[in-house]
Motif scaffolding. Structure first.
Motif, PDB file in Angstrom:
ATOM      1  N   LEU A  67       0.864  -1.183   0.006  1.00 10.93           N
ATOM      2  CA  LEU A  67       0.105  -0.017  -0.069  1.00 10.93           C
ATOM      3  C   LEU A  67       0.957   1.216  -0.081  1.00 10.93           C
ATOM      4  CD1 LEU A  67      -2.449  -1.130   2.746  1.00 10.93           C
ATOM      5  CD2 LEU A  67      -2.608  -1.817   0.352  1.00 10.93           C
ATOM      6  N   VAL A  68       1.149   2.169  -1.007  1.00 11.17           N
ATOM      7  CA  VAL A  68       1.965   3.005  -1.097  1.00 11.17           C
ATOM      8  C   VAL A  68       1.186   4.513  -1.353  1.00 11.17           C
ATOM      9  CG1 VAL A  68       3.779   3.932  -2.710  1.00 11.17           C
ATOM     10  CG2 VAL A  68       3.379   1.772  -2.604  1.00 11.17           C
ATOM     11  N   CYS A  69       1.680   5.083  -0.440  1.00 14.05           N
ATOM     12  CA  CYS A  69       0.921   6.446  -0.214  1.00 14.05           C
ATOM     13  C   CYS A  69       1.681   7.476  -1.244  1.00 14.05           C
ATOM     14  CB  CYS A  69       1.086   7.006   1.407  1.00 14.05           C
ATOM     15  SG  CYS A  69       0.453   8.627   1.774  1.00 14.05           S
ATOM     16  N   ILE A 128       2.309  -6.718  -6.010  1.00 10.82           N
ATOM     17  CA  ILE A 128       1.055  -5.958  -6.204  1.00 10.82           C
ATOM     18  C   ILE A 128       1.276  -4.595  -5.320  1.00 10.82           C
ATOM     19  CG2 ILE A 128      -1.260  -5.687  -5.918  1.00 10.82           C
ATOM     20  CD1 ILE A 128      -1.515  -8.881  -5.630  1.00 10.82           C
ATOM     21  N   GLU A 129       1.062  -3.420  -6.183  1.00 13.14           N
ATOM     22  CA  GLU A 129       1.205  -2.208  -5.538  1.00 13.14           C
ATOM     23  C   GLU A 129      -0.262  -1.608  -5.626  1.00 13.14           C
ATOM     24  OE1 GLU A 129       4.506   0.221  -6.618  1.00 13.14           O
ATOM     25  OE2 GLU A 129       5.792  -1.757  -6.549  1.00 13.14           O
ATOM     26  N   ILE A 130      -0.569  -1.046  -4.376  1.00 12.52           N
ATOM     27  CA  ILE A 130      -1.881  -0.179  -4.584  1.00 12.52           C
ATOM     28  C   ILE A 130      -1.488   1.273  -4.240  1.00 12.52           C
ATOM     29  CG2 ILE A 130      -4.334   0.180  -3.624  1.00 12.52           C
ATOM     30  CD1 ILE A 130      -4.204  -3.332  -2.914  1.00 12.52           C
ATOM     31  N   ARG A 131      -1.655   2.277  -5.099  1.00 15.33           N
ATOM     32  CA  ARG A 131      -1.394   3.434  -4.769  1.00 15.33           C
ATOM     33  C   ARG A 131      -2.530   4.382  -4.438  1.00 15.33           C
ATOM     34  NH1 ARG A 131       4.172   4.343  -6.198  1.00 15.33           N
ATOM     35  NH2 ARG A 131       3.585   6.609  -5.450  1.00 15.33           N
ATOM     36  N   GLY A 132      -2.200   5.220  -3.465  1.00 14.60           N
ATOM     37  CA  GLY A 132      -3.348   5.922  -2.699  1.00 14.60           C
ATOM     38  C   GLY A 132      -2.764   6.928  -1.578  1.00 14.60           C
ATOM     39  N   ILE A 133      -3.613   7.221  -0.468  1.00 18.08           N
ATOM     40  CA  ILE A 133      -3.371   7.974   0.403  1.00 18.08           C
ATOM     41  C   ILE A 133      -3.578   6.970   1.763  1.00 18.08           C
ATOM     42  CG2 ILE A 133      -3.755  10.158   1.750  1.00 18.08           C
ATOM     43  CD1 ILE A 133      -2.864  10.506  -1.218  1.00 18.08           C
ATOM     44  N   CYS A 134      -2.259   7.241   2.567  1.00 15.98           N
ATOM     45  CA  CYS A 134      -2.395   6.356   4.018  1.00 15.98           C
ATOM     46  C   CYS A 134      -3.314   7.145   4.781  1.00 15.98           C
ATOM     47  CB  CYS A 134      -1.035   6.410   4.488  1.00 15.98           C
ATOM     48  SG  CYS A 134      -0.107   7.893   4.866  1.00 15.98           S
TER      49      CYS A 134
END
Length: 154
Positions: free
Chosen positions: A108-110, A144-150
């Protein structure tokens, strides 16, 4: 969808460095002073670090230039031996808190702060591997990388 809870020990600090050294030596590789320095530098970062960041910090620490290409080679060795995890989208690395563990990587990448949280989810991993198998594709290690905001940045 269940997230895998590790039943093995999550290492940190000196314990992490010792576990990484033991794992690398057990795989038949040597734990050199440069590899030790690169791993220690990587392990002190809370967020993914690039080879350039590590090389710059080691250059300052050692008082002589450390080439990023040398750091890349060592990081590649660490990734292939499950001592480090590579965040593909940012070409940066995290120390694996359980060296030698071969779970598939889900990050989970912020997009705000750059934090990358590594999670294990055996349901998702097995489905991804199943999709690949049905396409006659042999997987090595899905990432697997999920981009978003932490949570901290939202």
């Amino acid at each position: 969808m269940a997230t895998h809870a590790h039943t093995h020990h999550e290492h940190s600090g000196e314990s992490l460095i010792d576990a990484a050294r033991e794992s690398l030596v057990a795989s038949g590789e040597q734990w050199t002073s440069m590899r030790s320095d690169v791993f220690e530098e990587l392990a002190r970062h809370d967020r993914p670090a690039s080879a350039y960041d590590i090389a710059d910090n080691l250059s300052a620490k050692r008082g002589k230039r450390v080439a990023p290409n040398s750091v890349y080679r060592i990081l590649d060795l660490f990734v292939s031996n499950n001592l480090a995890l590579r965040v593909e989208s940012s070409n940066a690395y995290l120390a694996n808190s359980h060296p030698g563990c071969t779970h598939d990587c889900i990050f989970l990448v912020c997009d705000e702060c750059g934090e990358a949280t590594h999670i294990d989810n055996d349901d998702i991993s097995s489905k991804v591997r199943g999709v690949a198998k049905s396409a006659n594709f042999s997987t090595r290690r899905p990432i697997i990388e999920i981009r978003g905001i932490c949570a901290s940045c939202s």
